[in-house]
Structure formats: structure tokens, C-alpha cells
Scaffold this active site. Sequence first.
Site, PDB file in Angstrom:
ATOM      1  N   SER A   1      21.244  37.317  41.489  1.00 56.40           N
ATOM      2  CA  SER A   1      21.513  38.079  42.927  1.00 56.40           C
ATOM      3  C   SER A   1      21.913  37.623  43.782  1.00 56.40           C
ATOM      4  O   SER A   1      23.065  36.807  43.820  1.00 56.40           O
ATOM      5  CB  SER A   1      19.818  38.993  42.972  1.00 56.40           C
ATOM      6  OG  SER A   1      20.296  40.694  43.663  1.00 56.40           O
TER       7      SER A   1
ATOM      8  N   ASP B   1      23.162  38.732  37.439  1.00 54.72           N
ATOM      9  CA  ASP B   1      23.746  39.801  38.262  1.00 54.72           C
ATOM     10  C   ASP B   1      24.099  39.761  39.748  1.00 54.72           C
ATOM     11  O   ASP B   1      23.274  39.627  40.524  1.00 54.72           O
ATOM     12  CB  ASP B   1      22.196  40.639  37.915  1.00 54.72           C
ATOM     13  CG  ASP B   1      22.734  42.556  38.096  1.00 54.72           C
ATOM     14  OD1 ASP B   1      23.463  42.560  37.967  1.00 54.72           O
ATOM     15  OD2 ASP B   1      21.616  43.040  38.191  1.00 54.72           O
TER      16      ASP B   1
ATOM     17  N   GLU C   1      37.390  36.003  48.462  1.00 59.62           N
ATOM     18  CA  GLU C   1      36.464  34.981  47.338  1.00 59.62           C
ATOM     19  C   GLU C   1      35.840  33.971  47.945  1.00 59.62           C
ATOM     20  O   GLU C   1      35.023  33.195  47.362  1.00 59.62           O
ATOM     21  CB  GLU C   1      37.118  34.275  46.274  1.00 59.62           C
ATOM     22  CG  GLU C   1      38.618  35.586  45.698  1.00 59.62           C
ATOM     23  CD  GLU C   1      39.341  34.594  44.325  1.00 59.62           C
ATOM     24  OE1 GLU C   1      39.442  32.981  44.528  1.00 59.62           O
ATOM     25  OE2 GLU C   1      39.133  34.462  43.555  1.00 59.62           O
TER      26      GLU C   1
ATOM     27  N   ARG D   1      32.296  35.537  48.195  1.00 56.16           N
ATOM     28  CA  ARG D   1      31.680  35.650  46.449  1.00 56.16           C
ATOM     29  C   ARG D   1      31.350  34.526  45.895  1.00 56.16           C
ATOM     30  O   ARG D   1      31.801  33.513  46.127  1.00 56.16           O
ATOM     31  CB  ARG D   1      31.459  37.002  46.651  1.00 56.16           C
ATOM     32  CG  ARG D   1      33.215  37.421  46.436  1.00 56.16           C
ATOM     33  CD  ARG D   1      33.145  38.281  44.634  1.00 56.16           C
ATOM     34  NE  ARG D   1      34.856  39.056  44.974  1.00 56.16           N
ATOM     35  CZ  ARG D   1      35.704  37.316  44.265  1.00 56.16           C
ATOM     36  NH1 ARG D   1      34.891  36.525  44.074  1.00 56.16           N
ATOM     37  NH2 ARG D   1      36.747  38.175  43.899  1.00 56.16           N
TER      38      ARG D   1
ATOM     39  N   ASP E   1      32.902  32.823  42.876  1.00 56.40           N
ATOM     40  CA  ASP E   1      34.805  33.102  41.999  1.00 56.40           C
ATOM     41  C   ASP E   1      34.380  31.641  41.451  1.00 56.40           C
ATOM     42  O   ASP E   1      33.845  30.729  42.000  1.00 56.40           O
ATOM     43  CB  ASP E   1      35.498  33.064  43.145  1.00 56.40           C
ATOM     44  CG  ASP E   1      35.406  31.841  43.737  1.00 56.40           C
ATOM     45  OD1 ASP E   1      36.866  31.206  43.700  1.00 56.40           O
ATOM     46  OD2 ASP E   1      34.984  31.867  44.831  1.00 56.40           O
TER      47      ASP E   1
ATOM     48  N   ASP F   1      34.552  28.396  42.265  1.00 55.34           N
ATOM     49  CA  ASP F   1      33.258  27.248  42.166  1.00 55.34           C
ATOM     50  C   ASP F   1      32.946  25.967  41.598  1.00 55.34           C
ATOM     51  O   ASP F   1      31.856  25.443  42.052  1.00 55.34           O
ATOM     52  CB  ASP F   1      32.377  28.585  42.787  1.00 55.34           C
ATOM     53  CG  ASP F   1      32.650  29.294  44.577  1.00 55.34           C
ATOM     54  OD1 ASP F   1      33.660  29.230  44.994  1.00 55.34           O
ATOM     55  OD2 ASP F   1      32.551  30.299  44.233  1.00 55.34           O
TER      56      ASP F   1
ATOM     57  N   HIS G   1      17.826  45.564  37.479  1.00 58.88           N
ATOM     58  CA  HIS G   1      18.349  44.182  37.719  1.00 58.88           C
ATOM     59  C   HIS G   1      17.728  42.347  37.354  1.00 58.88           C
ATOM     60  O   HIS G   1      18.330  41.491  36.815  1.00 58.88           O
ATOM     61  CB  HIS G   1      18.165  43.740  39.730  1.00 58.88           C
ATOM     62  CG  HIS G   1      18.979  43.246  40.499  1.00 58.88           C
ATOM     63  ND1 HIS G   1      20.644  43.361  40.211  1.00 58.88           N
ATOM     64  CD2 HIS G   1      18.735  42.591  40.998  1.00 58.88           C
ATOM     65  CE1 HIS G   1      20.683  42.517  41.403  1.00 58.88           C
ATOM     66  NE2 HIS G   1      19.477  41.660  42.217  1.00 58.88           N
TER      67      HIS G   1
END
Length: 535
Positions: free
Chosen positions: A197, A225, A236, A239, A241, A244, A310
Amino acid sequence: MFNSTGFFFPTVVLLSNSFVDVQPPTTPEAVGTTEAPPHEPQNEMCHGMFECFPIGPPWTSARRPIALYPEKQSKIDVRFAVFSGRNRTFPAFLDLDQLDSVHRANINPSAMIYVITHGFLESGKARWIEKLLNLLLDRDRDATVMVVDWGKGSNPPYNQACANIRLVGVIAAHVIHMIYEELPLPNLDRVHMIGHSLGAHLSGYTGQALREKYRLRLGRITGLDPAELAFTETDELVRLDPSDAQFVDTIHSDATPFVPKIGLGLYEPIGHLDFYPNGGYNQPGCRREFWKRPNTRFVSDMFQFFSCSHSRAYMYFIESITTPLVTVSCDSYESYLAGRCFDCRRDGALCVGFGLNSAADYRRLVALGRLNPTPYAPIQLFFRTGGQEPFLLPNLKIVAKVSDAPASVAHGPEIGRLVLYLHAAAGGSKSDKIYFNEQSMLFEPGYNYSTIIAGYSIDRLSAITVGWEYDTNLLNPLTWRLLSAPRVFLESVTVQALVPPGVTLRMCPASQSPITTNAHSLVSQPNCKRAHPAT
């Protein structure tokens, strides 16, 4: 052990309904700092050696209207607990101010180092983390597992937790660099970071900080997830991407395509490989409506309803450590279910091991020239699972052929659902009910109909019981049956395995009697040796 996930999901849903209406605080005290006020997005909040954190674009955008500063390091109080094959009960804790803490932690520089981190309203003591780290150490006793516990920074409001993971990610990068320097490590190829998460995006921030500050690249990041709220369709930088880490794989289990803010996880592909079990949402065995279950506690039902899909991302990944499963690439889940992407030898489809095993297959496909990692192009892989443990079951392509014999043609098309029960050769066990088609559909004489199911491996399959379910609809004349009972005449069922490729079984009924709601048919290979006229 405290598991706060149950509080997480109701909170997220409430926030998702009001996210765009929240106004940023106008006083420094509102975000726990004495620095620049957050209503001036061009300002930055600095945290000493961990540098500064702006909240202007791209941290604020149309999809992310609110951005807060990270809270103080002392308030978040992130901890780094290190476990090894020799010490699973009482971890060693790493401290950036004590370089000797690395040498006392029993980290093997020649083996894998797994870094695990949790999500919103969880902590490093979550049961899934405990199970994951023990299975990883069972698999490789020379490995090390480090748990990043930022539980004190994962509390509501959700926007604040989103801000806190930026700082935690940078701190984690400093700790990994400290390990790299002190042991020393030749590189970070053997460092694999796993986050659920919000922890998935935290892992991305760690990889980004290592790349930009130290010119180092994590070997792998697995996003379980990755959180959707405040991250979908963002830059990017904001979050997780593919840049990384050397290899980024993600598992999407609670995302609803084309309907933002419904699922808790992202649907868009953000890794080198993106896995979509059961299409990436509405996992089987997860109830859709918590109020329809009688005689249960409200809080338990809320937990089940909001957390189930989730949480399946980490449950599937954990199971992949001991249960290998091959998945296949496709342009959509609908195409996969229709059986159009089930042969890895044709049509450009790629077969890749799911979960922990995916990195080796990815590298193999690159070495064979079947994949070109540059320029980056997302690869989406689909598969079906069971509704209860064990979840990871072999996927089979089932082709049902409706008979074109005179009796079948005379009866004509039929609307309904085929039901399958798989029989195992050894032990005589039988699977639970499996729907060939989830929704009622038209079956016509002489036509083939395909679907993908999760069931026994093909070498265990001995026979299939086929049943029929019929739904009457007063508005649909095709469902009206005044002179004859609902029925379908089945000629054969062909089963194809994804692994080993090309293996198929053709099964036939013992007679060509129709299948009705009360009369099932057992199909098997020996029955195909003789033909029967339809009756």
C-alpha cells in the site's frame, strides 16, 4: 499482535469521498512543525541531513490537491529491525548514529537482504510481515530481513501519512547506504525492498533517494497493491515507478479499472512487470456486501469488507515463496479470460513466474531477446486464483463445445451458466463449484466457448462434472421455456494447460443426454473413444 488494518480501510474510504474538499492547514502547528507554513507551496520543509521536502507541483496537482510536510523525525520514530536465520525472535536495531549497529546485526553481505515495510495504520509488527520474513528466512537461511517500522507516522489523517513516507523513504535510503558502506557491499543488486500500500510508494522514495544521492540502485522493489488515493495519475516523482530500482514488480489486487477512487490500490501499470490476479480487483472469496452476513460483529464485517482484496496482494506474494505459479501477459483481463493469451509460444505472449520468482524469469526473457528493457514498456500479466488458501492454483483453459447433433439443433440456443467440478486422479477428491461463466450467456449448437479457470494441475485431472444453472428473466424471451425444460447438449470439453505448454486433454460425456439443472454430466477422456447420437 495488534493489527490496525481494520481501522485503515474505513478511514481511507471516508477520506476518498472528501479528499478534494479538504483545505490545507494555515498554521505551522497544524502539521507539527515550526517551519514554513504549508499554504505557501513554493516553501520547503527541511530535515537536517535528510534534506528538504517541497509541497508544490508535482506534489500538488489536480489529482492530488493536498500536500503536507512530513512530520518531525522524532515524532515518526522510524525503526529498522534486522532479523536473520540465527535471530528471528529478538531483532537487532540499526541506528544511523551508531555505525557499529550494522556490524552487530549479523547481516550477511554475500546473501540477499530483504527490506519489508507496511502501509497506513499498520506497524512493523503486522502478522503478515512476521509470516513473510520467516518464510524468506526458511527459503534462504543466509539471508537477512530488515523491517522498516514507521507505525507512529502511519496514523490519520491519510494525507499526513502520505507526507511522512517521503521522509521515511529517505531515512531508509541512508540506512541502506550505511549498510553498503560498513559491510561493505559491492552494490545493491541483492537488496530487495517489499512494501504494501503506502509502503510500496515509500519503497519508491527509498530507491529514488539512493539513485540521486549515492548513485546506487536497489536491485528490486516489489509493490504490493500500491495505494491509489493521492497517487493515481500523478508524476513519477510522486509514486513508485520503474526507475526506482533495477527491477520493479507490482501486484494489483484492489483496483477498479476506469473508476478512480473506488479501489484502494492503483490499477495503472507502474512497474517492469504488473500482475493482475483476477483482473486486479474483487478477489474471489471476498464478500461484496458486509451487511448481508448474519450473526457477526459489525467491526469484523467492516474489516473483512474493506481489507480483503487489498490484503490479498501480500497473501498471494507470501504464498508464491512456497508455491510457484506461471502467469501470462495479455492486453486485458477480458482477453485473458476468453483464452486469447494462453499460449506463450505464440502471439507474443510471455510466461513469467509470479511473485518472488518473477525477477529470474524477467532476466531470462531479456537474455533471450524476448524483452527489451529500454525503452520501458509496461508488461501486464493476468491469472486467476482460488477463493481460499491455497490461492495459487494452476490456470487451465477450458473449451466447451455445444453439440450440433439434431436434438441439440432442434432445441436451439440456451441462456445460462455452465458449472464445473474437477475430479483429481489421485485420492478421488473433487473441487468446489467453479463457474465456467460468471454471468449467464447464450450457448448455441455447434459453437465453441472458452474460459480460464483456476484448478488442479492437468496431470492430476481425471474427469469433470458439468452442471447447468438457468436464470429466468421475464424481460428476455430467450429465457422463456413453456414447452421444454432448460437444457444444453455438450459434445466435449477440452482442457489446456499453461504449464507444461501444449498439453491438452479432450473429455466427452458418456452419452449425449442433455445437461439440465437436475441432471449433470461426467466428462472424461475414455468417453471420447465412442460417439453417441443426441437424444
